[in-house]
Design a protein around this motif. Structure first.
Motif, mmCIF file in Angstrom:
data_model
loop_
_atom_site.group_PDB
_atom_site.id
_atom_site.type_symbol
_atom_site.label_atom_id
_atom_site.label_comp_id
_atom_site.label_asym_id
_atom_site.label_seq_id
_atom_site.Cartn_x
_atom_site.Cartn_y
_atom_site.Cartn_z
ATOM 1 N N UNK A 464 0.831 -1.210 0.000
ATOM 2 C CA UNK A 464 0.000 0.000 0.000
ATOM 3 C C UNK A 464 0.860 1.253 0.000
ATOM 4 N N UNK A 465 1.983 1.243 0.703
ATOM 5 C CA UNK A 465 2.874 2.399 0.681
ATOM 6 C C UNK A 465 3.363 2.683 -0.736
ATOM 7 N N UNK A 466 3.710 1.629 -1.481
ATOM 8 C CA UNK A 466 4.109 1.815 -2.878
ATOM 9 C C UNK A 466 2.944 2.315 -3.712
ATOM 10 N N UNK A 467 1.767 1.770 -3.469
ATOM 11 C CA UNK A 467 0.593 2.202 -4.223
ATOM 12 C C UNK A 467 0.264 3.664 -3.918
ATOM 13 N N UNK A 468 0.415 4.082 -2.668
ATOM 14 C CA UNK A 468 0.106 5.462 -2.310
ATOM 15 C C UNK A 468 1.064 6.443 -2.971
ATOM 16 N N UNK A 469 2.310 6.039 -3.221
ATOM 17 C CA UNK A 469 3.282 6.924 -3.852
ATOM 18 C C UNK A 469 3.279 6.820 -5.370
ATOM 19 N N UNK A 470 2.868 5.670 -5.904
ATOM 20 C CA UNK A 470 2.808 5.472 -7.355
ATOM 21 C C UNK A 470 1.447 4.870 -7.731
ATOM 22 N N UNK A 471 0.353 5.554 -7.496
ATOM 23 C CA UNK A 471 -0.964 4.930 -7.770
ATOM 24 C C UNK A 471 -1.203 4.660 -9.249
ATOM 25 N N UNK A 472 -0.646 5.475 -10.138
ATOM 26 C CA UNK A 472 -0.891 5.292 -11.564
ATOM 27 C C UNK A 472 -0.132 4.114 -12.150
ATOM 28 N N UNK A 473 0.825 3.551 -11.413
ATOM 29 C CA UNK A 473 1.602 2.417 -11.919
ATOM 30 C C UNK A 473 1.019 1.078 -11.491
ATOM 31 N N UNK A 660 9.743 6.642 -1.292
ATOM 32 C CA UNK A 660 10.278 7.675 -0.411
ATOM 33 C C UNK A 660 10.198 7.166 1.018
ATOM 34 N N UNK A 661 11.296 7.251 1.735
ATOM 35 C CA UNK A 661 11.389 6.624 3.052
ATOM 36 C C UNK A 661 11.530 7.617 4.187
ATOM 37 N N UNK A 662 11.502 8.906 3.907
ATOM 38 C CA UNK A 662 11.560 9.872 4.995
ATOM 39 C C UNK A 662 10.308 9.777 5.865
ATOM 40 N N UNK A 663 10.398 10.317 7.057
ATOM 41 C CA UNK A 663 9.327 10.158 8.043
ATOM 42 C C UNK A 663 7.934 10.450 7.530
ATOM 43 N N UNK A 664 7.672 11.627 6.956
ATOM 44 C CA UNK A 664 6.298 11.928 6.524
ATOM 45 C C UNK A 664 5.838 11.106 5.338
ATOM 46 N N UNK A 665 6.770 10.488 4.587
ATOM 47 C CA UNK A 665 6.384 9.763 3.373
ATOM 48 C C UNK A 665 5.806 8.388 3.685
ATOM 49 N N UNK A 666 6.243 7.750 4.749
ATOM 50 C CA UNK A 666 5.689 6.460 5.172
ATOM 51 C C UNK A 666 4.559 6.760 6.139
ATOM 52 N N UNK A 667 3.342 6.535 5.683
ATOM 53 C CA UNK A 667 2.167 6.985 6.411
ATOM 54 C C UNK A 667 1.373 5.807 6.965
ATOM 55 N N UNK A 668 0.407 6.145 7.795
ATOM 56 C CA UNK A 668 -0.517 5.149 8.325
ATOM 57 C C UNK A 668 -1.561 4.832 7.256
ATOM 58 N N UNK A 669 -1.835 3.577 7.082
ATOM 59 C CA UNK A 669 -2.861 3.144 6.131
ATOM 60 C C UNK A 669 -4.224 3.484 6.731
ATOM 61 N N UNK A 670 -4.669 4.694 6.436
ATOM 62 C CA UNK A 670 -5.889 5.189 7.072
ATOM 63 C C UNK A 670 -7.111 4.353 6.701
ATOM 64 N N UNK A 671 -7.205 3.952 5.433
ATOM 65 C CA UNK A 671 -8.366 3.179 5.006
ATOM 66 C C UNK A 671 -8.488 1.845 5.689
#
Length: 819
Positions: A464-473, A660-671
């Protein structure tokens, strides 16, 4: 067909016809009245599985809908069977009689998925257990699920008290599996009937995905990836060499099966190096378990081990995952803390304050483990991009983190694995047939939590983290990942009900077998006691059996063409591994990649410990980006995409998706993790029987304030100079939204200054049915300001529209009401 319904309260048993299930649904008080029967026979609501027993029901129940479902309340009837808790809305449409059945409706939850049942009364809450006793009539029923959902049901004032109490007791006594036999009875309740067995036996598998259960599937994968020099071996066809490996494995062509059998003893559980995937640049990805200690290595064994490990390449890099990656116990602890933080516990008053929510989230370490998996997979993907080497993932047991990293590498590099069919084939290859211990890690029986660890859920979070950063791929969507996440907690699918392919084969054949290292699997003598026959379990990929066509349509999305990768700043990820390291090594050199650095310890391969000089020369260590400044890391990351005269290289579909692995880029899977947080907060403190829901109270106040502002703006003269309002502080708008805190826009915050005076002006009790939009609701008791609520920015109300409060909790009964 009739089924006997047993009552747990000492009442006489009833016989209910499942053919007339809808009569029971809509006419519970007049099931024996012929006139009322004719009236409700036209209401055919849903498919009912043959053999499903209705244990208890409650009429006139309202379900709280989530924001994704549209919000508000939905009226209907609540049922409890020995398989599920079903909620049937009143306005349900008649389904197609020829349509395939669906195990769970949109408003149902399986009993095996429940984790906690809480009854909410007029002034307190109670955790319902099989041995507890309720001393009050519940007004609300809150169901906590293992998949982090929270279902809230509200009993109407016309709901009989006996129904509210009995269905609460019934759910509390049936959802907890007290022994392994209870899980089997749950499975038989869903799939054990003759009709369902016949229906499942006629189901066809998805022909578009690769199941990797026969040699043809592996050969197709070799052909798809263009891997040469490899073959499919059936040396473990009868699980003689390793009980945890699949029947077929891909090994180098130069190694014969007779020679391959000698290599199994050199690895833990016999899990030898096996081919997984080939990068288009020529590198091969392998995985294996750790080497066995105190094993004598003969000359022929060393040759075979070298051939299996190198696979025809000149260089080999072993990536050790034992030290850097989290252990299953760490993952389990982090997930438990994350679950407690996101859902809380409404049966107690222990809640995390809003100002400490982010620090508590960080202390769970769940995001740290997610970041760690993504970092290691990205490093391996960059290493494979160099070409012409074998990269071997090594783990002590090769059944947990190897599955995570190996799968993430292919998701990053292979566009096929980002489609639904390719992703399902990836899970089949690297998880199900590879021997991940699903049954032990998920712990359906809840007997012992020593081996319980949601490793697969951690992998889904990384995807999901990859999908959130690259949803179109991605062709697959968040809805698909969420559906797969929820299916893990349902013990009905063969994909998750075994620890290895051997166990699945044994269950599917329904043959009592024993295993010996010499003879492999063999049938027991006729005099041996027979094992209980399990119902036929479908694979988890049979989505039509789980979800409606409307929800399945949201599983996919169009995939756009890849664009030129932009420069990225990946924190301490070494995205540009120095390529000069392998120039110092002779053919046959073996290197170790650990903590983003390369080394060549003398004991890396046990058979090379005494004679290391003839196999490699010294080399330069690739500097880790952990000691580099942010600007230098950015420059090194930009060099990942080397310029070329051919413009097609800028759109290489196999260029890895580096997260992206910086703190704000890895987020909680809210859904997933926060979908039940708002429900838990809304019911975290008891409300009186006549009080309004806190969300409705605050929304009503905001609506009233906006109406006053709009009315005052129309009366203002045109030539009047606008007064400049003092600038207000917006500190409360910067609060974190992940913790469920309700943020208000600056135009609506003044509503917080008036509820006390507005509530004092209307101290008399007004019936809910007689209230209008202009009538203020009664003030709600606040729990010392500990609970705040989140409101996003609303559009200005259109003319003719007003806010209508949703149904509230159970109202006090009139003295003359017999119900």
């Amino acid at each position: 067909m009739t089924k006997r319904i047993s009552s747990s309260f000492g009442r006489p048993n009833k016989v209910v016809s499942l053919c007339n299930f809808t009569d029971l649904l809509y006419a519970p008080r007049a099931c024996n009245t012929p006139k009322r029967k004719k009236k409700f026979k036209s209401f055919h609501v849903r498919f009912v599985f043959a053999g499903e027993c209705v244990l208890q029901r409650a009429v006139l129940v309202r379900k709280k809908l989530s924001a994704k479902e549209g919000g508000g309340w939905l009226s209907g009837t609540l049922f409890c069977t020995h398989f599920r808790v079903a909620f049937v809305p009143q306005d349900s449409q008649k389904p197609d009689d020829n349509a395939d059945p669906v195990l769970l409706g949109d408003h149902d939850v399986a009993l095996a998925s429940l984790d906690k049942v809480v009854a909410v009364g007029p002034s307190r809450t109670k955790l319902v257990t099989p041995t507890c006793s309720l001393k009050f009539t519940p007004e609300e029923l809150v169901l906590y699920c293992r998949d982090l959902r929270v279902l809230c049901f509200l009993f109407d004032r016309l709901t009989p008290d006996t129904q509210a109490v009995e269905i609460t007791y019934t759910i509390g006594k049936t959802y907890q599996p007290l022994k392994p036999g209870t899980i089997l009875s749950f499975q038989n309740a869903a799939l054990g009937s003759i009709e369902m067995k016949q229906f499942l036996s006629n189901r066809r598998r998805d022909p578009n995905m690769n199941w990797f259960e026969c040699s043809l599937g592996w050969e197709q994968e070799l052909e798809r990836t263009g891997a040469s020099g490899w073959r499919v071996s059936s040396v473990n066809d009868r699980f003689e060499m390793s009980t945890s490996l699949p029947r077929f494995s891909v090994v180098p062509q130069r190694v014969l099966d007779t020679e391959l059998k000698k290599t199994f003893a050199h690895f833990n559980e016999g899990r030898i190096p096996r081919w997984c995937w080939r990068h288009p640049h020529g590198s091969d990805l392998l995985r294996m378990a750790s080497f066995q200690n105190n094993i004598y290595h003969e000359k022929d064994d060393i040759r075979n081990l070298e051939l299996v490990l190198f696979g025809g390449q000149q260089l080999c890099v072993i990536v050790d995952l034992g030290e850097e990656m989290p252990s299953p116990a760490d993952i389990q602890l982090a997930h438990t803390r994350l679950r407690t933080l996101c859902l809380g516990d409404i049966s107690s008053s222990v809640l995390v304050p809003d100002d400490k929510w982010l620090s508590t989230l960080e202390s769970t370490r769940w995001l740290d483990y997610t970041r760690c998996c993504l970092r290691k997979a990205a490093e391996v993907a960059c290493l494979l991009r160099g070409g012409h080497m074998t990269v071997v993932l090594q783990e002590p047991e090769d059944r947990d983190m190897n599955c995570v990293v190996c799968s993430l590498v292919q998701v990053m590099c292979d566009p096929h694995c980002r489609t639904v069919a390719g992703f399902q084939g990836l899970v089949q290859k690297e998880w199900i047939t590879a021997g991940h211990k699903f049954l032990s890690r998920i712990n359906y029986h809840r007997e012992s939590d020593k081996e319980e660890a949601p490793v697969f859920l951690l992998f889904l979070d990384c995807v999901w983290q990859l999908w959130a950063q690259y949803p179109a791929r991605f062709q697959l969507t968040e809805d698909y990942l969420l559906a797969l996440h929820d299916s893990v907690h349902l013990p009905l699918f063969s994909s998750f009900l075994a620890n290895s392919q051997r166990e699945r084969c044994r269950r599917s054949q329904h043959l009592p077998q024993s295993y010996t290292p010499v003879n492999g699997l063999r049938e027991l003598p006729l005099g041996a006691p027979e094992e209980p026959v399990d119902p036929p379990f479908p694979p988890v990929w049979d989505w039509a059996l789980q979800y409606s066509s409307l929800r399945r349509a949201r599983f996919t999305q169009p995939v756009s063409q890849p664009a030129c990768p932009p420069p990225v700043l990946n924190g301490n990820l070494n995205t540009n591994l120095d390529r000069s390291w392998h120039n110092d090594g002779l053919p046959g050199s073996v290197f170790l990649l650990s903590r983003s650095t390369f080394s060549h310890p003398s004991n890396l391969l046990p058979w090379r410990s005494g004679n290391s000089s003839s196999y490699w020369k010294s080399h330069r260590r690739a500097p880790s980006s952990e000691s580099l400044s942010g600007l230098e890391r950015l420059i090194r990351a930009c060099s990942l995409s080397e310029p070329s005269e051919n413009p097609s290289t800028l759109h290489d579909p196999y260029e890895p998706l580096l997260p992206l692995l910086l703190g704000p880029c890895v987020r909680v899977w809210r859904g997933c993790y926060l979908r039940g947080a708002l429900h838990a907060q809304a019911f975290s403190h008891p409300m009186t029987s006549c009080s309004q829901h806190p969300l409705d109270q605050l929304a009503w106040e905001v609506q009233q304030l906006r109406e006053k502002v709009a009315h005052a703006s129309h009366r203002r003269p045109e030539n009047q100079t606008k007064r400049q309002e003092p600038r207000r502080l917006e500190s409360n708008l910067n609060q974190n939204a992940n913790n469920g805190t309700f943020l208000f826009s600056s135009s609506s915050r003044t509503s917080q200054q008036q509820p006390s005076s507005r509530g004092a002006a209307h101290s008399s009790v007004i019936p809910r049915a007689q209230r209008t939009a202009s009538d203020p609701p009664r003030p709600v008791q606040r729990n010392n300001g500990k609970h705040t609520f989140l409101f996003g920015h609303q559009e200005p109300p259109q003319s003719g529209q007003c806010y209508i409060p949703s149904p509230s909790a159970k109202l006090p009964k009139r003295p003359g009401n017999s119900h």
